[in-house]
Design an enzyme around this catalytic site. Structure first.
Site, mmCIF file in Angstrom:
data_model
loop_
_atom_site.group_PDB
_atom_site.id
_atom_site.type_symbol
_atom_site.label_atom_id
_atom_site.label_comp_id
_atom_site.label_asym_id
_atom_site.label_seq_id
_atom_site.Cartn_x
_atom_site.Cartn_y
_atom_site.Cartn_z
ATOM 1 C CG ASP A 1 -25.616 11.032 29.945
ATOM 2 O OD1 ASP A 1 -26.788 10.502 30.284
ATOM 3 O OD2 ASP A 1 -25.737 11.172 28.461
ATOM 4 N N GLY B 1 -26.817 0.089 14.771
ATOM 5 C CA GLY B 1 -25.376 0.525 14.294
ATOM 6 C C GLY B 1 -24.320 0.642 13.437
ATOM 7 C CG ASP C 1 -30.078 10.635 22.508
ATOM 8 O OD1 ASP C 1 -30.729 9.225 22.062
ATOM 9 O OD2 ASP C 1 -29.651 10.339 23.562
#
Length: 317
Positions: free
Chosen positions: A12, A222, A253
């Site tokens: 990433d 969220g 995740d």
């Protein structure tokens, strides 16, 4: 419990934009949008959905296995995962290719714009569940090359294996018929609220109709927590207050990793979700999807500050 994770493995590249994306977008010019954001920081992190989930599971005492295709640049990453307790023996190096790469820019409101280069992930379908020496208790089919996702769902059904379907960001590429095929017979369906909307639109299925095809539906929302649906019941899971918000990458995740750590121990759905909620906030408080760290004792102590005390957690500690 033997849990086998399939899905992307990536590096990433995480960047931050010191402003708000929404202020730079002209709705009347969307047909010819052309934007470049000057970022003020960048870091390279280990990522990919399957090792991100596995990392949190390992922190909580599990020994997950990951099956994936990776590039020639993977060896340092392999050593890192193995040092944390993740079994990488089914992670296959593909000669001549790099490990997949994820490029994400996050603004001051935690909105994110990202691109993904598949690299070695593009040949993930070269692997097969048929080749496993023993049957896992659960297969996790998370974002991957679309043909590999369909293959692993099909093979799970053919082999009589319980599987969790987590299409994630691949919902954007998958057609309704593909989503229907992959969901059919899944034990779990995991998605966030936006992905749920896309799945519903593409398949034409309502929440209740999805539950005719999967046993447990988990929707993360969220800051509004998560909701678990199974049969005619539902459970709401609140978020845990964060000490600070650093980076949202990998939070979903981490939630899955925490949830699966609880599921592996036979905990009830509410407790699984609460463990996932706390695991997620630990990730939110660090930069990158595998930068958070804690002892299981510390995890349980923080858990008991926010959720009802449960003696079952003694097993986790």
């Amino acid at each position: 419990m033997d849990i086998l994770l399939t899905g992307s493995v990536a590096y990433d590249y995480l960047m931050t934009f010191p402003g708000h994306f929404k202020e730079q977008i002209l709705p009347e010019r969307l047909g010819s949008i052309s934007l470049s954001f000057l970022v003020d920081s960048m870091s390279k992190q280990r990522g990919g959905v399957s090792p991100n989930i596995a990392y949190t599971m390992a922190l909580l005492g599990e020994q997950p296995r990951v099956m994936a295709t990776v590039g020639e640049d993977f060896e340092d990453y392999r050593a890192w995962l193995e040092s944390k307790g993740v079994d990488t023996s089914l992670m296959k190096v593909v000669p001549g290719l790099f490990t997949a790469s994820f490029f994400a820019t996050t603004d001051n409101a935690s909105a994110q714009i990202a691109s993904f280069y598949p690299g070695a992930m593009g040949v993930a379908s070269s692997q097969s569940l048929d080749d496993l020496p023993s049957k896992p208790d659960l297969i996790v089919v998370s974002p991957n090359a679309p043909d590999a996702m369909t293959k692993f769902c099909d093979e799970s059904r053919e082999l009589g294996l319980k599987y969790l379907y987590d299409p994630g960001q691949q919902v954007l590429r998958l057609e309704g018929a593909e989503l229907i095929n992959d969901m059919e017979g899944a034990y779990f369906l995991f998605c966030n609220d936006y992905e749920f909307g896309l799945i519903s639109k593409k398949t034409g299925w309502s929440l209740d109709q999805m539950l005719d095809h999967v046993k447990v539906l988990v929707i993360t929302r969220g800051k509004d927590g998560a909701d678990l649906y199974m049969g005619g019941e539902s459970v709401h899971i609140p978020t845990v207050p964060e000490k600070e918000i650093v980076d949202p990458t990998g939070v979903g995740d981490a939630f899955r990793g925490g949830f699966l750590a609880g599921y592996s121990r036979g905990f009830n759905w509410k407790l699984c979700g609460e463990i996932g909620s706390l695991a997620a906030v630990y990730c939110l408080e660090q930069k990158g999807p595998q930068s958070h760290s804690y002892s299981r004792k510390d995890f349980v102590e923080r858990f008991r500050k926010h959720f009802e005390d449960n003696n079952k957690l003694d097993d986790l500690a």
